[in-house]
Scaffold this active site. Structure first.
Site, mmCIF file in Angstrom:
data_model
loop_
_atom_site.group_PDB
_atom_site.id
_atom_site.type_symbol
_atom_site.label_atom_id
_atom_site.label_comp_id
_atom_site.label_asym_id
_atom_site.label_seq_id
_atom_site.Cartn_x
_atom_site.Cartn_y
_atom_site.Cartn_z
ATOM 1 N N ARG A 62 -38.853 -11.781 87.278
ATOM 2 C CA ARG A 62 -40.180 -11.772 87.912
ATOM 3 C C ARG A 62 -40.089 -11.170 89.315
ATOM 4 N NH1 ARG A 62 -43.566 -17.153 87.530
ATOM 5 N NH2 ARG A 62 -45.201 -15.682 88.196
ATOM 6 N N CYS A 64 -42.709 -19.016 95.683
ATOM 7 C CA CYS A 64 -42.442 -18.905 94.250
ATOM 8 C C CYS A 64 -43.664 -18.288 93.591
ATOM 9 C CB CYS A 64 -42.102 -20.272 93.672
ATOM 10 S SG CYS A 64 -43.431 -21.502 93.865
#
Length: 296
Positions: free
Chosen positions: A181, A239
């Site tokens: 990611r 995050c």
């Protein structure tokens, strides 16, 4: 080392000796997963005796426009109302746990510490550690006697979206998502793939062992130093939506650093088309300026 973690044996002793008029321990079950956010069925099937279920999506976060991110921090008033429902009173010790290597419990730890609760602990090793130690579970729902805790905001260091951008340029900002990611290979949830330009990557899953216990502080310190963290220098974490960044914040604190949390995280950043993104394995690879959002 800061007084953050608690072992099953220590928690069992606190529960056994907890008296209502002597700053009792309040145990909170914060089970939550991205693919299964409602942990109530698991809670009812078996939880630490006396533990009250906490709904991360609705009690440890608020929801508004996408540009705020997926899990904005709750207001002090909303959190106080929820904490009183959980039975938390002024001066209580609060212990939080989950069944996911403390990834969601750490969000509760951060939110409650930021709100002013002095003694919040994370059950190290999560629910598995409790059962592996031979302690029993109870079933069903738990309704607490309402507490009287008074909460605020701002007791821990947090970053706005602009401050996160500055730190990525001038300090160390750690993206704690999985490497794929960070690189932008995949993005299963948010509008754009990639990372904040200048941010380095260290997945927070690397901060615990196979049993979900946090690594030794010295090991954590060396690992964070490898991505640029230095004593006395600013270091921030983000995050996807601010949940697992709290876990990295705990790990950094255990390692002796003074971290800052960008709670909006990638879910907020990627919903601002004017914000640049970077892709690839290094902080500024594939950098490009803001672009139109891709619908998801």
């Amino acid at each position: 080392m800061p007084n953050i973690l608690i072992t099953p044996e220590e928690l069992a002793a606190l529960i056994a000796h907890s008296a209502p008029d002597e700053n009792p321990v309040r145990v909170l079950d914060v089970r939550w997963r991205l693919d299964r956010p409602d942990g109530r069925p698991d809670h009812r099937a078996g939880h630490i005796p006396g533990a009250v279920y906490v709904d991360l999506d609705h009690e440890l976060a608020e929801h508004g426009v996408p540009s705020d991110g997926r899990h904005p921090l709750p207001s002090a008033s909303a959190l106080q109302e929820a904490a009183r429902r959980w039975g938390v009173g002024n001066g209580d010790t609060v212990v939080v746990y989950d069944d996911l290597k403390s990834l969601s419990a750490a969000r509760a730890w951060w939110v409650l510490k930021d709100a002013g609760i002095a003694d919040v602990r994370i059950l190290d090793g999560s629910l598995q550690a409790w059962t592996s130690a031979g302690f029993a579970l109870e079933t069903g729902d738990v309704t607490a006697v309402p507490g009287n805790v008074v909460l605020g905001r701002g007791h821990l260091a947090a970053l706005s979206i602009d401050e996160a951008a500055d730190l990525a340029s001038d300090g160390v900002l750690i993206d704690v998502r999985a490497a794929e990611r960070y690189r932008g290979d995949v993005e299963p949830v948010d509008p754009r793939a990639g990372h904040i330009p200048g941010a380095v990557n260290r997945p927070t899953s690397e901060n615990v062992d196979d049993d979900g216990r946090f690594l030794d502080p010295a090991v954590l310190r060396e690992a964070f130093a490898e991505v640029g963290a230095r004593t006395g220098a600013p270091v921030g974490v983000y995050c996807g939506s601010g949940v697992t960044a709290s876990h990295a914040y705990v790990a950094l604190t255990l390692a002796g650093f003074s971290p800052q949390l960008y709670a909006g995280s990638w879910s907020q950043w990627s919903n601002h088309p004017d914000r640049p993104v970077a892709t690839g394995p290094r902080p500024d690879d594939g950098r490009h300026e803001g672009r139109e959002q891709t619908p998801v």
